[in-house]
Design an enzyme around this catalytic site. Structure first.
Site, short mmCIF file in Angstrom:
data_model
loop_
_atom_site.label_atom_id
_atom_site.label_comp_id
_atom_site.label_asym_id
_atom_site.label_seq_id
_atom_site.Cartn_x
_atom_site.Cartn_y
_atom_site.Cartn_z
N ASP A 87 33.49 31.14 69.94
CA ASP A 87 33.90 32.02 68.83
C ASP A 87 35.25 32.67 69.12
O ASP A 87 35.59 32.90 70.28
CB ASP A 87 32.81 33.09 68.64
CG ASP A 87 32.91 33.78 67.28
OD1 ASP A 87 33.72 33.34 66.45
OD2 ASP A 87 32.18 34.76 67.07
N ASN A 121 29.43 26.89 58.11
CA ASN A 121 30.90 26.72 58.18
C ASN A 121 31.47 25.94 56.99
O ASN A 121 32.68 26.00 56.75
CB ASN A 121 31.32 26.03 59.49
CG ASN A 121 31.21 26.93 60.71
OD1 ASN A 121 31.01 26.47 61.82
ND2 ASN A 121 31.34 28.25 60.51
#
Ligand code: FPP
Length: 248
Positions: A21, A69
């Site tokens: 991340d 996503n």
């Protein structure tokens, strides 16, 4: 003593899982677009895979693209798919040279055709490699994994192959994307966020978590060693008492 030398090789995690991340924030800090962050994240993938294989870790799972996503801006999604395709094509030889097997978890049929095809080719080519499994979670979600396992088991009940009472932990395990892969002992998340974000929900039941403030493109071997050392300093009790663990 270096961080690497401090690692107890007899107490390595067998399986390390990582939520990569912070690529977007890393790029923003440099006044660049988000894809620049993802592109720089690839070198951290390489460093981490090499670092894990060198130590003797047998499974490395990387959360590369979640089912959520798809909701990102279209240019970022197509850019990520293209980056994935180019990286696989460029790195398959490195995987071969290092005896690393590429695998995926998640629904890769829903990925763009050329990305899915290239992934399948790379998985076939590396299928016989034995040093480490590098598992890419692609179009993956932990809830979707449990749902698809439940559906298959329900079909077996409907067909009369099994009875509801036969369903147990092992059976659920055997129907997840991760069937045959041991649960991770260590889960790392970068960028300061402290969430699971629909990653390996079932498989992380007893996993130790390690969070670092570093953004993914800044994650390197030293960071990996630090995470493993922190893991090794913890006591894993699996619901038992300290005394029970020490008596074993
Ligand atoms: C999270 O950062 C990162 C991703 C969603 C993609 C990860 C992909 C790569 C590192 C490149 C390709 C990978 C492989 C395995 C070849 P973010 O975009 O959520 O960052 P932010 O939270 O700062 O916005």
């Amino acid at each position: 003593m270096s961080l690497k030398e401090s690692i107890d090789l007899s107490k390595l995690p067998n399986h390390v899982a990582i939520i990569m991340d912070g690529n977007g924030r890393w790029a923003k800090e440099r006044g660049k677009n988000r894809l620049f962050g993802h592109t720089n994240g690839v070198k951290s993938v390489r460093e981490t895979a090499e670092g894990c294989a060198e130590l003797g870790i047998k499974y490395l799972t990387l959360y590369a693209f979640s089912t959520e996503n798809w909701n990102r801006p279209i240019l970022e999604v197509t850019g990520l798919m293209d980056l994935l395709l180019r990286t696989i094509m460029a790195e398959v030889k490195t995987l071969q040279d290092n005896n690393i097997r590429l695998r995926t978890i998640g629904d890769i049929d829903a990925l763009p055709g050329n990305t899915a095809r290239e992934l399948r080719v790379a998985m076939e080519q590396t299928a016989g490699n034995t040093r480490m499994d590098m598992i890419l979670a692609l179009n993956y979600s932990g809830k979707a994994d449990i749902v698809q396992a439940t559906r298959t088991i329900a079909e077996d009940v409907k067909a009369g192959k099994i009875r509801p009472g036969d369903i147990n932990d092992k059976m659920v395990n055997d129907h997840l994307y991760t069937a045959g892969i041991p649960d991770p002992e260590l889960m790392i998340r970068t960028s300061g966020e402290q969430r699971i974000s629909n990653f390996l929900l079932w498989q992380l039941a007893y996993t130790e978590f390690y969070f670092t403030e570093k953004f993914w493109p800044d994650f390197d071997r030293e960071e990996l060693y630090q995470a493993i050392l922190t893991y090794q300093a913890r006591e894993r009790r699996f619901g038992k008492t300290t005394e029970q663990i020490q008596g074993q």
